[in-house]
Design a protein around this motif. Sequence first.
Motif, short mmCIF file in Angstrom:
data_model
loop_
_atom_site.label_atom_id
_atom_site.label_comp_id
_atom_site.label_asym_id
_atom_site.label_seq_id
_atom_site.Cartn_x
_atom_site.Cartn_y
_atom_site.Cartn_z
N GLY A 1 0.83 -1.20 0.00
CA GLY A 1 0.00 0.00 0.00
C GLY A 1 0.86 1.25 0.00
O GLY A 1 2.09 1.18 0.06
N ASP A 2 0.20 2.38 -0.07
CA ASP A 2 0.89 3.67 -0.09
C ASP A 2 1.31 4.08 1.31
O ASP A 2 0.52 3.99 2.25
N LEU A 3 2.56 4.54 1.46
CA LEU A 3 3.08 4.90 2.78
C LEU A 3 2.25 5.98 3.44
O LEU A 3 1.95 5.90 4.64
N VAL A 4 1.87 7.00 2.71
CA VAL A 4 1.11 8.12 3.29
C VAL A 4 -0.21 7.64 3.88
O VAL A 4 -0.63 8.08 4.95
N GLU A 5 -0.85 6.69 3.22
CA GLU A 5 -2.13 6.19 3.70
C GLU A 5 -1.98 5.14 4.79
O GLU A 5 -2.76 5.10 5.75
N GLN A 6 -0.96 4.28 4.67
CA GLN A 6 -0.86 3.12 5.54
C GLN A 6 -0.07 3.35 6.82
O GLN A 6 -0.37 2.75 7.85
N LEU A 7 0.93 4.24 6.79
CA LEU A 7 1.79 4.40 7.96
C LEU A 7 1.02 4.81 9.22
O LEU A 7 1.23 4.21 10.29
N PRO A 8 0.13 5.80 9.17
CA PRO A 8 -0.60 6.16 10.40
C PRO A 8 -1.47 5.03 10.95
O PRO A 8 -1.79 5.03 12.15
N LEU B 1 10.02 7.14 -5.68
CA LEU B 1 10.08 8.15 -6.72
C LEU B 1 9.96 9.57 -6.18
O LEU B 1 10.69 10.46 -6.59
N ALA B 2 9.03 9.80 -5.26
CA ALA B 2 8.77 11.15 -4.76
C ALA B 2 8.74 11.17 -3.23
O ALA B 2 7.68 11.35 -2.62
N PRO B 3 9.88 10.99 -2.58
CA PRO B 3 9.90 10.94 -1.10
C PRO B 3 9.45 12.23 -0.44
O PRO B 3 9.01 12.21 0.71
N TRP B 4 9.55 13.36 -1.13
CA TRP B 4 9.13 14.63 -0.53
C TRP B 4 7.64 14.66 -0.22
O TRP B 4 7.19 15.42 0.62
N GLU B 5 6.87 13.81 -0.86
CA GLU B 5 5.43 13.76 -0.60
C GLU B 5 5.11 13.07 0.72
O GLU B 5 3.97 13.12 1.18
N CYS B 6 6.11 12.41 1.33
CA CYS B 6 5.87 11.63 2.54
C CYS B 6 6.42 12.29 3.80
O CYS B 6 6.33 11.71 4.88
#
Length: 360
Positions: A174-181, A197-202
């Motif tokens: 899954g996507d880190l931004v959605e799954q990490l929390p 690819l785009a770590p700045w989004e995280c």
Amino acid sequence: MTAEQTRGEAPTGAALRRGPFVEGERVQLTDPKGRLHTITLGAGKQFHTHRGYLLHDELIGAPDGSTITNTAGVEYLALRPLLSDYVMSMPRGAAVVYPKDAGQIVTFADVFPGARVVEAGVGSGALSMSLLRAVGDQGSLHSFERRDDFATIAKANVREFFGGDHPAWTVTVGDLVEQLPQHVEPGTVDRVVLDMLAPWECLDVVADALAPGGVLIAYVATATQLSRVAEAARDHGGYTEPSAWESMVRGWHLEGLAVRPQHRMHGHTGFLISTRRLAPGVTPPLRKRRPAKGSYGEGEAESAGGATPEDFGERPVSDKKVRKLARSLAPAEESPTQESPAQTSPTRPGVAPSEEEADG
């Protein structure tokens, strides 16, 4: 006795690194010309080349560092593959993080035994193995990967290297931004490693997960990505001033008095950028060195939007190849369930191919 039966109570994978060769483990054969061949030992099996063959049974039970002669009189040196050897020869979907970069990540991120580490972009599992070695059985590594087929390949590679599932490893598709929390409590993660690819989004979600003083380190392929991560970390305000570097390794030819650099080298593979989480409510000290005029263009702050790996000059991975590899490596009870758009662990340009290998 199989490789699984030799593990006992030793730390995960330790028993496979010592003692005589056993059935089921991988052995690296080096011929007189220095060519490498990796085989998996099996009773009754043979390893064939265009110049004769040798019997696996003659290696099973032999000590590490033995030699064996095939039917044509060619002598091979037999050694257990080191982690660096295994990474360069294992099946891969996405490009691997080279051992030289994995070593830098483990050291400069200060990944310690018992650490709680989050990794995003598991790729083929190369970096995961180094991180698992560092955190040990008492630590934890939670890896996030957007592609189910990549996750399948990575789990098979890690399972093969450690001789079974590692108790400290969790993989979430899954996507880190959605799954990490949803998987970690705020302020509980010691280290975060991003290979995507785009770590700045995280950076926002990573900042919430990191404990004060925790380390974030990102592995990116291009200078454009490197700049975006650095500026996003500064804009966030919750990180220390980032530092960036790359490493290049050049081997040397050693033959009598002919001691000189090798013609080939592992040059640019990627950039590393590191920063640390500040305590809540703390703002970073004001930078004393001011950037030169013109350092920041008007379009620098625009989002990557729909950027693809090709936009950054990266070679795309064939979905057909990845699906075929994932099917061949997946256990009987597992299979990739869906295709997801590629984002993490893209194939990188400028990476030298691994040594030619043959399976026995």
